[in-house]
Scaffold this motif. Sequence first.
Motif, PDB file in Angstrom:
ATOM      1  N   VAL A  20       2.406  -2.427  -5.035  1.00  0.00           N
ATOM      2  CA  VAL A  20       1.808  -2.334  -4.118  1.00  0.00           C
ATOM      3  C   VAL A  20       3.561  -1.035  -3.420  1.00  0.00           C
ATOM      4  O   VAL A  20       3.480   1.044  -3.878  1.00  0.00           O
ATOM      5  N   THR A  21       4.327  -1.695  -3.197  1.00  0.00           N
ATOM      6  CA  THR A  21       5.053  -1.056  -2.174  1.00  0.00           C
ATOM      7  C   THR A  21       5.740  -0.246  -3.494  1.00  0.00           C
ATOM      8  O   THR A  21       6.346   0.565  -3.177  1.00  0.00           O
ATOM      9  N   ALA A  24       4.106   2.880  -5.218  1.00  0.00           N
ATOM     10  CA  ALA A  24       3.260   3.574  -3.975  1.00  0.00           C
ATOM     11  C   ALA A  24       4.594   4.580  -3.550  1.00  0.00           C
ATOM     12  O   ALA A  24       4.431   5.770  -3.900  1.00  0.00           O
ATOM     13  N   HIS A  51      -1.445   4.890  -9.262  1.00  0.00           N
ATOM     14  CA  HIS A  51      -2.574   4.744  -8.262  1.00  0.00           C
ATOM     15  C   HIS A  51      -3.065   4.170  -8.925  1.00  0.00           C
ATOM     16  O   HIS A  51      -3.827   2.769  -8.174  1.00  0.00           O
ATOM     17  N   CYS A  54      -1.763   0.874  -7.005  1.00  0.00           N
ATOM     18  CA  CYS A  54      -2.165   0.586  -5.614  1.00  0.00           C
ATOM     19  C   CYS A  54      -3.045  -0.170  -5.199  1.00  0.00           C
ATOM     20  O   CYS A  54      -3.311  -0.897  -4.310  1.00  0.00           O
ATOM     21  N   LEU A  97      -2.029   1.973   4.075  1.00  0.00           N
ATOM     22  CA  LEU A  97      -2.370   2.432   3.261  1.00  0.00           C
ATOM     23  C   LEU A  97      -3.866   2.556   2.934  1.00  0.00           C
ATOM     24  O   LEU A  97      -3.812   3.459   1.810  1.00  0.00           O
ATOM     25  N   LEU A 102      -3.673   5.765   0.279  1.00  0.00           N
ATOM     26  CA  LEU A 102      -4.249   6.279  -1.166  1.00  0.00           C
ATOM     27  C   LEU A 102      -5.156   6.836  -1.012  1.00  0.00           C
ATOM     28  O   LEU A 102      -5.509   7.472  -2.048  1.00  0.00           O
ATOM     29  N   GLN A 105      -2.847   9.619  -2.694  1.00  0.00           N
ATOM     30  CA  GLN A 105      -2.934   9.378  -3.761  1.00  0.00           C
ATOM     31  C   GLN A 105      -4.102  10.198  -4.648  1.00  0.00           C
ATOM     32  O   GLN A 105      -4.000  11.300  -5.967  1.00  0.00           O
ATOM     33  N   THR A 135       4.213   6.154   3.116  1.00  0.00           N
ATOM     34  CA  THR A 135       4.751   5.307   2.072  1.00  0.00           C
ATOM     35  C   THR A 135       6.140   4.796   2.575  1.00  0.00           C
ATOM     36  O   THR A 135       6.337   3.439   2.595  1.00  0.00           O
TER      37      THR A 135
END
Length: 159
Positions: A20-21, A24, A51, A54, A97, A102, A105, A135
Amino acid sequence: MTKFLLAVHVLAAIITIGPVTVAASMFPPSARRALAAPDDAAALATVRTLHRICRVYAVIAVAVPVFGLATANSLHVLASPWLMTSIALTVAAAAVLAALVLPRQSSALAALDGTDGVRKPTDVGRAARQLGMYTGVFNLLWAAVTVLMIVRPGSTTGV
């Protein structure tokens, strides 16, 4: 049992939070590249994939605090200040997040896809800049949690 819970907690953190990190962090520059090359299907596919990573890994990452709390309970450290701070930072990271990264995104992707009716370069550019900032905050929160988990002020390990 404590060692098993700790192993699962650490593995879950590495396997779920790491992607995820990274995804993102890659999303804003990838969105800008896709915006700059409107006919590049691969650039848009990259943004979609980042996306999706994430979104999916964020849901799976729920295992991290679940096993973390089980581990803390078995170690009898639930009331420790370093753990309470880690929990607060984890909640803050999850909120960043879920509420900031999200949705932006999704908006940027919709503008790039044209699914929102029209391709809006200014919206994508603005979203990419904001995403870079949010992020960064998300990543800093996780870095702080990681440091607390390693250093554990008051730890009995002597390290």
